[in-house]
Motif scaffolding. Structure first.
Motif, PDB file in Angstrom:
ATOM      1  N   PHE A   1       0.717  -1.238   0.016  1.00  0.00           N
ATOM      2  CA  PHE A   1       0.155  -0.016  -0.001  1.00  0.00           C
ATOM      3  C   PHE A   1       0.841   1.211  -0.048  1.00  0.00           C
ATOM      4  CE2 PHE A   1       0.837   1.430   4.372  1.00  0.00           C
ATOM      5  CZ  PHE A   1       1.299   0.168   4.949  1.00  0.00           C
ATOM      6  N   GLY A   2       0.298   2.328  -0.295  1.00  0.00           N
ATOM      7  CA  GLY A   2       0.862   3.659  -0.304  1.00  0.00           C
ATOM      8  C   GLY A   2       0.424   4.632   0.987  1.00  0.00           C
ATOM      9  N   ILE A   3       1.311   5.632   1.002  1.00  0.00           N
ATOM     10  CA  ILE A   3       0.972   6.758   2.143  1.00  0.00           C
ATOM     11  C   ILE A   3       1.428   8.007   1.315  1.00  0.00           C
ATOM     12  CG2 ILE A   3       1.610   7.714   4.168  1.00  0.00           C
ATOM     13  CD1 ILE A   3       2.134   5.104   5.325  1.00  0.00           C
ATOM     14  N   ASN A   4       0.572   9.035   1.543  1.00  0.00           N
ATOM     15  CA  ASN A   4       0.596  10.259   0.925  1.00  0.00           C
ATOM     16  C   ASN A   4       0.794  11.289   1.836  1.00  0.00           C
ATOM     17  OD1 ASN A   4      -1.557  12.454  -0.017  1.00  0.00           O
ATOM     18  ND2 ASN A   4      -0.355  12.059  -1.829  1.00  0.00           N
ATOM     19  N   LEU A   5       1.609  12.172   1.493  1.00  0.00           N
ATOM     20  CA  LEU A   5       1.702  13.464   2.396  1.00  0.00           C
ATOM     21  C   LEU A   5       1.434  14.818   1.585  1.00  0.00           C
ATOM     22  CD1 LEU A   5       4.997  12.483   4.457  1.00  0.00           C
ATOM     23  CD2 LEU A   5       2.277  12.378   5.214  1.00  0.00           C
ATOM     24  N   PHE A   6       1.103  15.824   2.364  1.00  0.00           N
ATOM     25  CA  PHE A   6       1.238  17.213   1.489  1.00  0.00           C
ATOM     26  C   PHE A   6       2.738  17.674   1.690  1.00  0.00           C
ATOM     27  CE2 PHE A   6      -3.191  18.539   3.340  1.00  0.00           C
ATOM     28  CZ  PHE A   6      -3.824  17.735   2.478  1.00  0.00           C
ATOM     29  N   ALA A   7       3.257  18.177   0.626  1.00  0.00           N
ATOM     30  CA  ALA A   7       4.756  18.490   0.834  1.00  0.00           C
ATOM     31  C   ALA A   7       4.831  19.601   1.693  1.00  0.00           C
ATOM     32  CB  ALA A   7       5.103  19.282  -0.914  1.00  0.00           C
TER      33      ALA A   7
ATOM     34  N   GLY B   1       2.084  24.534  12.425  1.00  0.00           N
ATOM     35  CA  GLY B   1       3.354  24.296  12.059  1.00  0.00           C
ATOM     36  C   GLY B   1       3.282  23.468  10.935  1.00  0.00           C
ATOM     37  N   ASP B   2       4.452  23.175  10.169  1.00  0.00           N
ATOM     38  CA  ASP B   2       4.649  22.206   9.243  1.00  0.00           C
ATOM     39  C   ASP B   2       4.762  20.671   9.760  1.00  0.00           C
ATOM     40  OD1 ASP B   2       4.286  21.846   6.214  1.00  0.00           O
ATOM     41  OD2 ASP B   2       6.216  20.897   6.366  1.00  0.00           O
ATOM     42  N   ALA B   3       3.959  19.936   9.200  1.00  0.00           N
ATOM     43  CA  ALA B   3       3.810  18.167   9.678  1.00  0.00           C
ATOM     44  C   ALA B   3       5.014  17.500   9.217  1.00  0.00           C
ATOM     45  CB  ALA B   3       2.659  18.090   9.766  1.00  0.00           C
ATOM     46  N   PHE B   4       5.403  17.881   7.822  1.00  0.00           N
ATOM     47  CA  PHE B   4       5.714  16.891   6.884  1.00  0.00           C
ATOM     48  C   PHE B   4       7.208  16.378   7.711  1.00  0.00           C
ATOM     49  CE2 PHE B   4       9.141  15.481   3.551  1.00  0.00           C
ATOM     50  CZ  PHE B   4       8.157  15.063   2.925  1.00  0.00           C
ATOM     51  N   ALA B   5       7.944  17.107   8.315  1.00  0.00           N
ATOM     52  CA  ALA B   5       9.242  16.685   8.837  1.00  0.00           C
ATOM     53  C   ALA B   5       9.166  15.644   9.859  1.00  0.00           C
ATOM     54  CB  ALA B   5      10.016  17.777   9.338  1.00  0.00           C
ATOM     55  N   ALA B   6       8.059  15.767  10.751  1.00  0.00           N
ATOM     56  CA  ALA B   6       7.535  14.640  11.725  1.00  0.00           C
ATOM     57  C   ALA B   6       6.815  13.409  10.856  1.00  0.00           C
ATOM     58  CB  ALA B   6       6.867  15.105  12.763  1.00  0.00           C
TER      59      ALA B   6
END
Ligand SMILES: Cc1cc2nc3c(=O)[nH]c(=O)nc-3n(C[C@H](O)[C@H](O)[C@H](O)COP(=O)(O)O)c2cc1C
Length: 363
Positions: free
Chosen positions: A69-75, A112-117
């Motif tokens: 399966f895949g996982i998607n994030l907002f850049a 805050g931006d979540a991507f890094a975590a």
């Protein structure tokens, strides 16, 4: 082996059927597993999930299916500048908060931006693919994902975005046409001008990049799959068709709104999140983006944070007029049924269409 099958295999896909990530609860573990077991490829939209929730969702999926399966994030997105219309935005939504019995809204803080975590949790999740929307995946994320054997996929709404994603090292590009439900993935130029339909976008993207193209937007059945493949796509990413499935986590009021609406009733709106997204027109959208009133929408993700309590209460109370009723323009073709049936029909009907057209071409 036919070239198409070989390309799918390189991407880790068993068929051209991909269930779109649908952040916000539509894409439950049950949906991803059902899609996988029926021969498709399921995605989790993890943009609003924290690292622990990503790990938990992945565990839940792995307990239901051994298939990838895949996982998607907002850049990653820069912090928006303070909005000059905060007072107006609060005032515009306040009557709706009152109508649902909620305390008056307060100015939302930048979360805050979540991507890094999120990214380390994604890498540890056991996912086979990492996809991104709203921008380019950072170089380190592409490198780390590839080092773990994950396929990397980006979302484009124009040829320029597709070319930028290819340069960033993605393994495939989702060409998201303007018919698509949910948020526009646009990240170059004015999103309001990036409204190119799937029929026009897919072949132009396919001509411009060497990586495989995945068509997305308004495709609901086997005819659409055959058409997308004819336009140069290797696979199709479907949102709306799976949103009314039994396993999807969308509120019942949302599913019913899709089943009741017609193809001319969706609009692109900023009213719920501050970013353009396609959904079924309702009272909240009409009032918040009233063309006769002054602008009163905060930038993403502040508007999203502002409207979240309203959307949560509306889901609990079954009030579709306050929900973000994300839907693509193909909604008349949506049906309420198990996801496995949807995948089976897409696989069977697309093959039937392709066979019929080939026989026709042969005389
Ligand atoms: C409810 C909903 C939520 C969505 N959330 C995401 C998301 O989190 N990430 C993403 O890349 N695309 C998201 N999308 C867009 C889909 O990836 C896809 O482009 C779109 O659903 C295709 O159009 P269709 O709905 O007509 O099939 C979402 C779509 C819907 C309907």
């Amino acid at each position: 082996m036919p070239a198409h099958t070989e390309t799918l295999e390189r991407l880790g896909l068993r068929s051209p059927i991909i269930q779109a990530p649908m952040a916000g609860g539509g894409d439950t573990a049950a949906l991803v597993a059902a899609v996988n077991e029926a021969g498709g490829f399921g995605f989790v939209g993890a943009a609003y999930l924290g690292p622990a929730q990503i790990a938990e969702r992945a565990r839940d999926i792995r307990a239901r299916t051994a298939l990838p399966f895949g996982i998607n994030l907002f850049a990653p997105l820069p912090e928006p500048a303070p909005s000059p219309v905060t007072k107006e935005a609060l005032a515009r939504v306040a009557p709706f908060f009152a109508e649902l019995g909620l305390p008056a809204p307060t100015a939302p803080a930048y979360p805050g931006d979540a991507f890094a975590a999120q990214m380390p949790a994604l890498l540890d999740s056991g996912a086979a693919a990492f996809s991104v929307t709203f921008g380019l995946p950072p170089a380190e994320a592409v490198e780390a994902a590839k080092a773990r054997g994950l396929r990397v996929i980006g979302t484009a709404t124009t040829v320029a975005e597709a070319v930028a994603l290819e340069r960033a090292g993605v393994d495939a590009v989702v060409a998201q046409g303007s018919e698509a439900g949910g948020h526009r993935g646009s990240f170059l130029g004015d999103p309001a001008e990036n409204l190119v339909g799937t029929m026009a976008l897919v072949p132009q993207v396919a001509d411009a990049v060497r990586v495989p193209v995945i068509a997305s937007g308004g495709i609901m059945d086997g005819r659409g799959v055959a058409a997308a493949l004819a336009l140069g796509a290797v696979a199709v990413q479907f949102g709306t068709v799976f949103l009314t499935s039994d396993e999807a986590g969308a509120p019942d009021a949302h599913k019913q709104a899709i089943l009741d609406a017609s193809e001319d009733q969706t609009r692109i709106t900023h009213a719920f999140s501050g970013r353009p997204a396609r959904g079924i027109l309702n009272r909240f959208m009409e009032r918040v983006e009233d063309p006769d009133a002054d602008a009163a929408v905060l930038p993403f993700p502040l508007q999203n944070a502002l409207t979240r309590p309203l959307r949560t209460a509306a889901a609990q109370q079954g009030r579709a007029e306050f929900l973000s009723l994300w839907s693509g323009q193909g909604l008349r073709m949506a049906k309420r049924r198990p996801a496995a049936e949807i995948v089976a029909d897409l696989l069977r009907d697309s093959q039937a269409v392709i066979r019929r057209l080939s026989v026709g071409a042969g005389g």
